[in-house]
Enzyme design. Sequence first.
Site, PDB file in Angstrom:
ATOM      1  N   GLU A 124      48.484  46.474  49.456  1.00 34.44           N
ATOM      2  CA  GLU A 124      49.211  46.642  50.817  1.00 34.44           C
ATOM      3  C   GLU A 124      49.377  46.297  52.256  1.00 34.44           C
ATOM      4  OE1 GLU A 124      47.938  50.514  51.379  1.00 34.44           O
ATOM      5  OE2 GLU A 124      49.627  50.634  52.168  1.00 34.44           O
ATOM      6  N   ARG A 169      38.088  45.983  38.399  1.00 27.73           N
ATOM      7  CA  ARG A 169      37.907  45.170  39.583  1.00 27.73           C
ATOM      8  C   ARG A 169      36.381  44.529  39.754  1.00 27.73           C
ATOM      9  NH1 ARG A 169      38.526  49.776  42.627  1.00 27.73           N
ATOM     10  NH2 ARG A 169      39.514  48.184  43.898  1.00 27.73           N
ATOM     11  N   LYS A 180      38.156  49.514  50.947  1.00 25.98           N
ATOM     12  CA  LYS A 180      38.672  48.899  52.098  1.00 25.98           C
ATOM     13  C   LYS A 180      38.274  50.039  53.723  1.00 25.98           C
ATOM     14  CE  LYS A 180      43.211  46.580  51.561  1.00 25.98           C
ATOM     15  NZ  LYS A 180      44.754  47.116  50.925  1.00 25.98           N
TER      16      LYS A 180
END
Length: 565
Positions: free
Chosen positions: A42, A269, A279
């Site tokens: 994104e 992850r 983020k």
Amino acid sequence: MDKPTKDNTENKASLNFLEQIIENDLKTDKHQGKVLTRFPPEPNGYLHIGHAKSICLNFGLAQKYNGKTNLRFDDTNPTKESTEYVDAIKEDVKWLGFQWEEPVMYASDYFEKLYEFAVYLIKKGKAFVCEMSAEEMSKGRGTPQTPGVLSPWRDRSVEENLELFEKMRKGEFKEGAKVLRAKIDMTSPNMHMRDPVMYRIMHAHHHRTGDKWCIYPTYDWAHGQSDYIEGITHSICTLEFEVHRPLYEWFLDNLDITEDRPRQYEFARLNLSYTVMSKRKLLQLVEENHVNGWDDPRMPTVSGMRRRGYTPSAIRAFADRVGVAKRNNVIELSLLEYFIREELNKKASRVMTVLNPVKLIIDNYPDNKSEQLPVKVNPEDPESCYKMVAFSKELYIEREDFMEDPPKKYFRLSPGKEVRLKYAYIIRCDSVEKDDQGNITEIHCTYFPETKSGLPSDKKVKGTLHWVSISHAEEVEVRLYDRLFTEPQPENTEKDFKEFLNPDSLKVVTGYTEPVVIGVRPGKSFQFERLGYFVVDPDSTDEKMVFNRTVTLRDSWAKIEKNNQ
RNA sequence: UGACCGAUGGUGUAACGGUAGCACUGCAGAUUUUGGUUCUGCCUGUCCAGGUUCGAAUCCUGGUCGGUCAACCA
């Protein structure tokens, strides 16, 4: 490089679970031998080392199995996304050394198609326009333990839904007034199956579609269908999307897609010790000025690591070593450091730089004399050429390389002791001078001409020091970076992660170095002998070069010192 | 308290019913004009309890621990 490793000769035996799946699909001809993966960021932030793992995985898998990889921006939320991020992400992926299939894809390319798909579902009675407020809907959804309740708008006629949905698109309703929901199961133990939202009204300007749309698809609705539209075979995402998979499948099922279906797979992850990876938290560090921007060399962002002096190949080797599995992990920072040291040891030119200088005077060396000593640029490189290093009577050495009253096993300089000045002569310390506070201001030595580097000499010493000739040295700014946090897992304690910010993560000093480095372009790495690897920072100007410390050399003396305490 | 996922040395990852291996870290030594590099050696592991089997890290059952899920974020 070429020597066959065990991994190469027996790679059959050590496939990760995704490789096993792909090989099995290839064997059963599931996608006609095709492998098409995608990296779907994104554009609402910068890429970090966790994304780098995902990039290496998706592109690496495709490379290994003769497939291709799309770069697709998941741009379904116009309020958070921008072209600034699109550009930065493209640059980072390229820099990491990967080539996506042209053109770059965007979920927003599929808005029209997605709209048609939605109409199809409405016509099948599988989606409806709901007028509950966000709060009502949230309440009505229930909890993981208790079932939700049916929306009062759930049983509208197909015609009414079609009409309302079209009006949503036309902008006849206020933001938040209505949503399109899939009609699935409000009692499902999986919250994502409780009539999830497919479209919401946002009167917002989109960075690519402008004002064309005022309804935007949600992630779950857009993602799987985008995969299908592109012909993705293996849609690889992180573990938290595992519970979304039934919904991913439900959409494909109810769109009656039976051929060329993409399949979602999840992996764990990457987490790295002594840093944070979310983020949101990285954004917070930037916005609250704990660091100097997304590309601050202390950040685990790709751009930060690039500026820190990490190389694409070191990051790729790291991503490869870290492996792929489904269990949560925290990788030790030392593994990352291992790979950059390994690469830079082979490639980086050596240069002597003194960061904490103390003056050393060779009393028996002629006042006005200087010599040019030949030095191999990189002793690890057999092809390495030579450069000249200036030697003279007055030098700088590191303060840490001298002790008046040394502990045992201290191999460096102290009164009466001898050391070698690297590439030059063996010297003996005769005396020191101090200022009023007792700080050493000058170290006086005698040198032994017959010990000149390259000449046969029986004299042996334990220690070798780096040095610079004061009159020949250039001043540079050196930024000494250290880990950003003092805690191995700053996110995993009861306290706020920012309480663990390392106050010493950046120290700026003046270094005295050889003239050869002056004017070198940003991004070029050097080894400052005995200190570490340093890279030229883009902040460098004609007046002042700036170097960033990428990583120190391993330092077994520091360990001994530490253990003695 | 529900559903789903996971559990192998300090860290990460292999072993796919048949000798628990590799890398990093750590420790010890050799070499060294970087206390670097290189080389050698060593330490440390199958979450627990049952079961199946000649044989279980692997299969089954139960437990324990960890993670994920209740945005009109992705």
